[in-house]
Design a protein around this motif. Structure first.
Motif, PDB file in Angstrom:
ATOM      1  N   LEU A 256      46.406  41.560  41.886  1.00  0.00           N
ATOM      2  CA  LEU A 256      44.940  41.600  41.853  1.00  0.00           C
ATOM      3  C   LEU A 256      44.422  42.936  42.368  1.00  0.00           C
ATOM      4  O   LEU A 256      43.434  43.472  41.862  1.00  0.00           O
ATOM      5  CB  LEU A 256      44.358  40.447  42.668  1.00  0.00           C
TER       6      LEU A 256
ATOM      7  N   HIS B 232      45.414  38.169  36.750  1.00  0.00           N
ATOM      8  CA  HIS B 232      44.196  38.960  36.508  1.00  0.00           C
ATOM      9  C   HIS B 232      43.580  38.664  35.143  1.00  0.00           C
ATOM     10  O   HIS B 232      42.718  39.396  34.668  1.00  0.00           O
ATOM     11  CB  HIS B 232      44.502  40.448  36.639  1.00  0.00           C
TER      12      HIS B 232
ATOM     13  N   THR C 228      40.476  44.158  40.665  1.00  0.00           N
ATOM     14  CA  THR C 228      39.580  43.028  40.496  1.00  0.00           C
ATOM     15  C   THR C 228      38.319  43.191  41.345  1.00  0.00           C
ATOM     16  O   THR C 228      38.332  43.839  42.392  1.00  0.00           O
ATOM     17  CB  THR C 228      40.284  41.719  40.894  1.00  0.00           C
TER      18      THR C 228
END
Length: 225
Positions: free
Chosen positions: A110, A162, A115
């Motif tokens: 991530l 993700h 993100t």
């Protein structure tokens, strides 16, 4: 909807004064939510095609188009950003980081994908995905304590955490026994459908082909059927 298109892709490797044509003009398109399996003998060009499609190496000619964007014309940084945010990868070896727990393996992905979620949201998403791949009960475990099948489940979770548009899988079951191979392929297929991912898979295992929507056979750098 067409997610991915390969147009007249060619690849030549130079070894001293000898040029070896590995791909000889490949054309391929993939639809969203479908698994395409590439099969063929060693040296047929299937793994080279996958790495070019994934932006891990450049083609010598032709075009690779992802969601209407021509990756062939992009800078290395542009391709890197697409790989990090839009692509997921599963390989024969899980390539887990030995000093990170199962939970942290996914947290790292991530971070790499940049993100926009908060830390709390990231942790919630990690637990959700670990439940999907059946590994939430091992979230605090390190790779050394996991079986081969468990490692590959973590690798699959890391590859889709993700929410990528494309999933590239290069011999994901090659190091597993038949039961674990079947379990991994069922998992890949279910996640492909659930998240509407476009999956490109390379395999030598004919038993795994029943989980693919399309099977493409390669020989000598060409698609033969």
């Amino acid at each position: 909807m067409t997610t991915f298109t390969i147009q007249d892709v060619r690849k030549t490797f130079t070894n001293g004064e000898v040029n070896e044509q590995v791909l000889n003009g490949i054309n391929l398109s993939q639809q969203q939510g479908e698994i395409t399996a590439l099969v063929g003998a060693s040296g047929s060009g299937k793994s080279t095609l996958l790495t070019i499609a994934a932006g891990l190496q450049r083609a010598s000619g032709g075009q690779v188009i992802f969601e209407g964007k021509n990756m062939t014309d992009m800078t290395q940084e542009g391709i890197r950003k697409i790989r990090a945010s839009q692509f997921g990868f599963i390989f024969q070896s899980s390539h887990l980081v030995p000093f990170l727990t199962v939970e942290d393996q996914l947290m790292l992905m991530l971070h790499v994908s940049e993100t926009k979620m908060s830390k709390r949201e990231q942790k919630e998403e990690v637990i959700k995905v670990l439940k999907l791949v059946g590994m939430d009960h091992r979230k605090d475990a390190y790779p050394a304590s996991l079986s081969g099948g468990e490692k590959q489940r973590v690798a699959i979770g890391r590859a889709i955490i993700h929410k990528p548009k494309m999933l590239f899988a290069d011999e994901p079951t090659a190091s597993l026994d038949s039961k674990r191979s079947k379990d991994v392929m069922i998992l890949i297929r279910n996640l492909t459908k659930e998240f509407n991912i476009t999956t490109l898979l390379v395999t030598h295992d004919e038993e795994m082909l029943s989980y693919a929507d399309h099977v493409i056979t390669m020989k000598d750098g060409l698609i033969i059927y």
